[in-house]
Every structure is written in C-alpha cells, then in structure tokens.
Design a protein around this motif. Sequence first.
Motif, mmCIF file in Angstrom:
data_model
loop_
_atom_site.group_PDB
_atom_site.id
_atom_site.type_symbol
_atom_site.label_atom_id
_atom_site.label_comp_id
_atom_site.label_asym_id
_atom_site.label_seq_id
_atom_site.Cartn_x
_atom_site.Cartn_y
_atom_site.Cartn_z
ATOM 1 N N ARG A 122 0.870 -1.181 0.000
ATOM 2 C CA ARG A 122 0.000 0.000 0.000
ATOM 3 C C ARG A 122 0.904 1.227 0.000
ATOM 4 N NH1 ARG A 122 -3.858 -0.389 4.651
ATOM 5 N NH2 ARG A 122 -1.930 -0.148 5.783
ATOM 6 N N GLY A 123 0.811 2.011 -1.073
ATOM 7 C CA GLY A 123 1.642 3.198 -1.230
ATOM 8 C C GLY A 123 1.136 4.378 -0.421
ATOM 9 N N PRO A 124 1.883 5.491 -0.439
ATOM 10 C CA PRO A 124 1.504 6.674 0.328
ATOM 11 C C PRO A 124 0.185 7.294 -0.126
ATOM 12 C CG PRO A 124 3.410 7.141 -1.046
ATOM 13 C CD PRO A 124 3.124 5.686 -1.167
ATOM 14 N N ASP A 125 -0.215 7.050 -1.371
ATOM 15 C CA ASP A 125 -1.479 7.591 -1.877
ATOM 16 C C ASP A 125 -2.648 6.622 -1.663
ATOM 17 O OD1 ASP A 125 -0.715 5.675 -3.678
ATOM 18 O OD2 ASP A 125 -0.864 6.947 -5.448
ATOM 19 N N GLY A 126 -2.397 5.476 -1.023
ATOM 20 C CA GLY A 126 -3.439 4.499 -0.738
ATOM 21 C C GLY A 126 -3.623 3.444 -1.807
ATOM 22 N N ARG A 127 -2.950 3.596 -2.937
ATOM 23 C CA ARG A 127 -3.063 2.599 -3.998
ATOM 24 C C ARG A 127 -2.315 1.337 -3.608
ATOM 25 N NH1 ARG A 127 -2.588 5.561 -9.829
ATOM 26 N NH2 ARG A 127 -4.303 7.015 -9.494
ATOM 27 N N LYS A 157 9.052 10.121 -2.451
ATOM 28 C CA LYS A 157 9.956 11.133 -1.924
ATOM 29 C C LYS A 157 10.394 10.734 -0.525
ATOM 30 C CE LYS A 157 6.878 14.144 -2.067
ATOM 31 N NZ LYS A 157 5.891 15.178 -2.047
ATOM 32 N N ARG A 158 11.448 11.359 -0.053
ATOM 33 C CA ARG A 158 11.916 11.157 1.308
ATOM 34 C C ARG A 158 10.779 11.500 2.270
ATOM 35 N NH1 ARG A 158 17.528 13.479 3.251
ATOM 36 N NH2 ARG A 158 18.122 11.314 3.161
ATOM 37 N N GLY A 159 10.540 10.635 3.239
ATOM 38 C CA GLY A 159 9.485 10.857 4.214
ATOM 39 C C GLY A 159 8.166 10.173 3.882
ATOM 40 N N ASP A 160 7.998 9.675 2.642
ATOM 41 C CA ASP A 160 6.769 8.960 2.284
ATOM 42 C C ASP A 160 6.695 7.628 3.037
ATOM 43 O OD1 ASP A 160 5.874 10.862 0.528
ATOM 44 O OD2 ASP A 160 6.517 9.806 -1.279
ATOM 45 N N ASN A 161 5.503 7.250 3.433
ATOM 46 C CA ASN A 161 5.271 5.986 4.137
ATOM 47 C C ASN A 161 4.591 4.997 3.200
ATOM 48 O OD1 ASN A 161 6.126 6.789 6.831
ATOM 49 N ND2 ASN A 161 4.371 8.151 6.767
ATOM 50 N N PHE A 162 4.943 3.715 3.337
ATOM 51 C CA PHE A 162 4.249 2.655 2.626
ATOM 52 C C PHE A 162 4.243 1.412 3.500
ATOM 53 C CE2 PHE A 162 8.634 2.233 1.386
ATOM 54 C CZ PHE A 162 8.866 0.873 1.273
ATOM 55 N N SER A 163 3.343 0.479 3.196
ATOM 56 C CA SER A 163 3.168 -0.717 4.011
ATOM 57 C C SER A 163 3.217 -1.957 3.134
ATOM 58 C CB SER A 163 1.821 -0.667 4.730
ATOM 59 O OG SER A 163 1.707 0.506 5.492
ATOM 60 N N VAL A 164 3.714 -3.062 3.706
ATOM 61 C CA VAL A 164 3.845 -4.330 2.992
ATOM 62 C C VAL A 164 3.306 -5.449 3.874
ATOM 63 C CG1 VAL A 164 5.478 -5.923 1.906
ATOM 64 C CG2 VAL A 164 5.970 -3.482 1.895
ATOM 65 N N LYS A 165 2.600 -6.411 3.241
ATOM 66 C CA LYS A 165 2.151 -7.598 3.969
ATOM 67 C C LYS A 165 2.025 -8.758 3.001
ATOM 68 C CE LYS A 165 -2.877 -7.753 4.085
ATOM 69 N NZ LYS A 165 -3.134 -9.124 4.380
ATOM 70 N N PRO A 166 2.168 -9.983 3.496
ATOM 71 C CA PRO A 166 1.927 -11.133 2.632
ATOM 72 C C PRO A 166 0.462 -11.120 2.189
ATOM 73 C CG PRO A 166 3.035 -11.807 4.653
ATOM 74 C CD PRO A 166 2.629 -10.380 4.829
#
Length: 62
Positions: free
Chosen positions: A10-15, A41-50
């Motif tokens: 899940r990227g910083p824009d929710g996609r 960009k520096r500071g962007d958050n993203f999430s990863v899961k199986p």
Amino acid sequence: MSAVEMYLVRGPDGRMSTVNARSLDGAKRAYLEMPRKRKLKRGDNFSVKPRNHGDWTHYKVM
C-alpha cells in the motif's frame, strides 16, 4: 531457498500493488524499484504484507 510469494503493498497515496518476492524485504525493494508516475519522496510511508494473511509492516522512505 524459500519459494516466491505474493505481497500486497500500500503506497503513500493508498493505492495497492502486488509484487512477487521471496521475503518481506525483497517485496519492499521490488516496490521501490517499480516504475510509477509519482516518484516516492523522502518521508513517504508505505506498508507491505503477505497477500491474504499476516499483518502490515510499515516503512518510511529515507
């Protein structure tokens, strides 16, 4: 050597994107190397899961 697994990112824009990797770190690297219209960009958050199980692991672009 572990088998290739599908990971949901899940990227910083929710996609959301699906990447194939052997580990959580491999999925993170694959996502960061993917071409996209909006560069991370520096500071962007993203999430990863199986995919289909597990919890989200959160990362911040440094």
